[in-house]
Design a protein around this motif. Sequence first.
Motif, PDB file in Angstrom:
ATOM      1  N   MET A 134       0.847  -1.184   0.000  1.00  0.00           N
ATOM      2  CA  MET A 134       0.000   0.000   0.000  1.00  0.00           C
ATOM      3  C   MET A 134       0.889   1.243   0.000  1.00  0.00           C
ATOM      4  O   MET A 134       1.817   1.357   0.800  1.00  0.00           O
ATOM      5  CB  MET A 134      -0.930   0.012   1.205  1.00  0.00           C
ATOM      6  N   SER A 135       0.603   2.164  -0.893  1.00  0.00           N
ATOM      7  CA  SER A 135       1.353   3.412  -0.977  1.00  0.00           C
ATOM      8  C   SER A 135       0.832   4.405   0.046  1.00  0.00           C
ATOM      9  O   SER A 135      -0.365   4.455   0.347  1.00  0.00           O
ATOM     10  CB  SER A 135       1.219   4.001  -2.380  1.00  0.00           C
ATOM     11  N   ALA A 136       1.755   5.227   0.559  1.00  0.00           N
ATOM     12  CA  ALA A 136       1.359   6.320   1.447  1.00  0.00           C
ATOM     13  C   ALA A 136       0.836   7.519   0.662  1.00  0.00           C
ATOM     14  O   ALA A 136       0.223   8.427   1.225  1.00  0.00           O
ATOM     15  CB  ALA A 136       2.545   6.751   2.311  1.00  0.00           C
ATOM     16  N   VAL A 137       1.071   7.521  -0.646  1.00  0.00           N
ATOM     17  CA  VAL A 137       0.572   8.594  -1.512  1.00  0.00           C
ATOM     18  C   VAL A 137      -0.908   8.340  -1.786  1.00  0.00           C
ATOM     19  O   VAL A 137      -1.306   7.207  -2.058  1.00  0.00           O
ATOM     20  CB  VAL A 137       1.368   8.642  -2.832  1.00  0.00           C
ATOM     21  N   ARG A 138      -1.718   9.384  -1.734  1.00  0.00           N
ATOM     22  CA  ARG A 138      -3.150   9.245  -1.970  1.00  0.00           C
ATOM     23  C   ARG A 138      -3.521   9.757  -3.367  1.00  0.00           C
ATOM     24  O   ARG A 138      -3.027  10.790  -3.815  1.00  0.00           O
ATOM     25  CB  ARG A 138      -3.949  10.027  -0.916  1.00  0.00           C
ATOM     26  N   ARG A 139      -4.404   9.034  -4.029  1.00  0.00           N
ATOM     27  CA  ARG A 139      -4.948   9.489  -5.294  1.00  0.00           C
ATOM     28  C   ARG A 139      -5.900  10.666  -5.046  1.00  0.00           C
ATOM     29  O   ARG A 139      -6.729  10.621  -4.138  1.00  0.00           O
ATOM     30  CB  ARG A 139      -5.728   8.371  -5.975  1.00  0.00           C
ATOM     31  N   VAL A 145      -8.178  10.647 -14.624  1.00  0.00           N
ATOM     32  CA  VAL A 145      -8.909   9.701 -15.483  1.00  0.00           C
ATOM     33  C   VAL A 145      -8.321   9.625 -16.889  1.00  0.00           C
ATOM     34  O   VAL A 145      -8.827   8.872 -17.723  1.00  0.00           O
ATOM     35  CB  VAL A 145     -10.406  10.067 -15.570  1.00  0.00           C
ATOM     36  N   HIS A 146      -7.270  10.401 -17.163  1.00  0.00           N
ATOM     37  CA  HIS A 146      -6.632  10.382 -18.474  1.00  0.00           C
ATOM     38  C   HIS A 146      -5.186   9.914 -18.337  1.00  0.00           C
ATOM     39  O   HIS A 146      -4.527  10.195 -17.328  1.00  0.00           O
ATOM     40  CB  HIS A 146      -6.659  11.768 -19.109  1.00  0.00           C
ATOM     41  N   LYS A 147      -4.681   9.245 -19.367  1.00  0.00           N
ATOM     42  CA  LYS A 147      -3.305   8.750 -19.334  1.00  0.00           C
ATOM     43  C   LYS A 147      -2.387   9.844 -19.893  1.00  0.00           C
ATOM     44  O   LYS A 147      -1.984   9.816 -21.065  1.00  0.00           O
ATOM     45  CB  LYS A 147      -3.170   7.452 -20.122  1.00  0.00           C
ATOM     46  N   THR A 148      -2.067  10.797 -19.042  1.00  0.00           N
ATOM     47  CA  THR A 148      -1.272  11.937 -19.463  1.00  0.00           C
ATOM     48  C   THR A 148       0.180  11.761 -19.031  1.00  0.00           C
ATOM     49  O   THR A 148       0.533  10.791 -18.357  1.00  0.00           O
ATOM     50  CB  THR A 148      -1.818  13.244 -18.856  1.00  0.00           C
ATOM     51  N   LEU A 149       1.005  12.745 -19.390  1.00  0.00           N
ATOM     52  CA  LEU A 149       2.412  12.717 -19.010  1.00  0.00           C
ATOM     53  C   LEU A 149       2.621  13.114 -17.555  1.00  0.00           C
ATOM     54  O   LEU A 149       3.767  13.103 -17.087  1.00  0.00           O
ATOM     55  CB  LEU A 149       3.223  13.632 -19.924  1.00  0.00           C
ATOM     56  N   ASN A 150       1.559  13.425 -16.835  1.00  0.00           N
ATOM     57  CA  ASN A 150       1.647  13.674 -15.395  1.00  0.00           C
ATOM     58  C   ASN A 150       1.653  12.328 -14.668  1.00  0.00           C
ATOM     59  O   ASN A 150       0.685  11.938 -14.008  1.00  0.00           O
ATOM     60  CB  ASN A 150       0.452  14.527 -14.938  1.00  0.00           C
ATOM     61  N   TYR A 151       2.763  11.639 -14.767  1.00  0.00           N
ATOM     62  CA  TYR A 151       2.843  10.245 -14.318  1.00  0.00           C
ATOM     63  C   TYR A 151       3.878  10.052 -13.218  1.00  0.00           C
ATOM     64  O   TYR A 151       4.251   8.923 -12.897  1.00  0.00           O
ATOM     65  CB  TYR A 151       3.199   9.367 -15.526  1.00  0.00           C
ATOM     66  N   GLY A 152       4.345  11.175 -12.649  1.00  0.00           N
ATOM     67  CA  GLY A 152       5.438  11.088 -11.691  1.00  0.00           C
ATOM     68  C   GLY A 152       5.124  10.285 -10.450  1.00  0.00           C
ATOM     69  O   GLY A 152       5.951   9.484  -9.989  1.00  0.00           O
ATOM     70  N   ASP A 153       3.931  10.494  -9.861  1.00  0.00           N
ATOM     71  CA  ASP A 153       3.557   9.721  -8.668  1.00  0.00           C
ATOM     72  C   ASP A 153       3.654   8.226  -8.935  1.00  0.00           C
ATOM     73  O   ASP A 153       4.168   7.459  -8.116  1.00  0.00           O
ATOM     74  CB  ASP A 153       2.126  10.059  -8.240  1.00  0.00           C
ATOM     75  N   ASN A 154       3.138   7.821 -10.092  1.00  0.00           N
ATOM     76  CA  ASN A 154       3.119   6.400 -10.433  1.00  0.00           C
ATOM     77  C   ASN A 154       4.526   5.822 -10.531  1.00  0.00           C
ATOM     78  O   ASN A 154       4.823   4.767  -9.955  1.00  0.00           O
ATOM     79  CB  ASN A 154       2.405   6.199 -11.771  1.00  0.00           C
TER      80      ASN A 154
END
Length: 253
Positions: A108-113, A121-130
Amino acid sequence: MSELTTVRADEGLYFGLGAFETIELFEGQALLLERHLRRLEKALAFLGIAHEEELLRQRVREGAEAAEPAIANHGALKLLVTSENVMVSTRANLYGPAERDRGFSCCMSAVRRNETSPLVVHKTLNYGDNILEKRRALRDGFNEPLFLNTRGELAEGATTNVFIMKDGQLVTPPVASGLLPGIARELLLDRLDVREEVLTMDDLLAADEVFLTNSLMGVMPVREIDGAPTHLMDRGRELAETFRQLALAESAR
């Protein structure tokens, strides 16, 4: 990894205003391409990025044809679009029968969605958390981190959607819980009896089975969460084969 173009500096590079799809290559074919293109088009419309659909198809074809034989037979193709770029790259697909037989270890990640963000809801380049959470999980000996949202509801994995078996029913969190609706998730929702339902940590830990989905792995059983074994993986393995047959049949149309 092979690249077919270079990068032009634009808002995609500076601010992450771009979108991408990661598509499975199997025996030279881009699987579930129509679903991937539909999702990409929605993301580009949301970002206000103009595009030519036929150009995107052409780039996918070129990428698949240019891939090394081993990658074309069992690989991944990434299609990335910003206002000034259409890029394609290919690489090996690291998921296979051995990984499904063993099952995934999750944490479980400590980071919250942030379920209120329109980007989630979109697969954008804002993917850093992942990416950062995926790397942290791998360093800690896990295969995939799982995210809750700010309300404590189960959302998704770093690169996956989450399903559970609950009282004999396949259940997955709704998009409103703050997740990217994946292509594999979409196919299962369209073709099988799956219920969307808000899920909690209690639901996750009490589930008869837990499994993950994405376009490259298909269906991946989960063997443990934070070191606690899940109950079974049999249904996940069955669904992996079902998903493969559905994906191949749809892609052959």
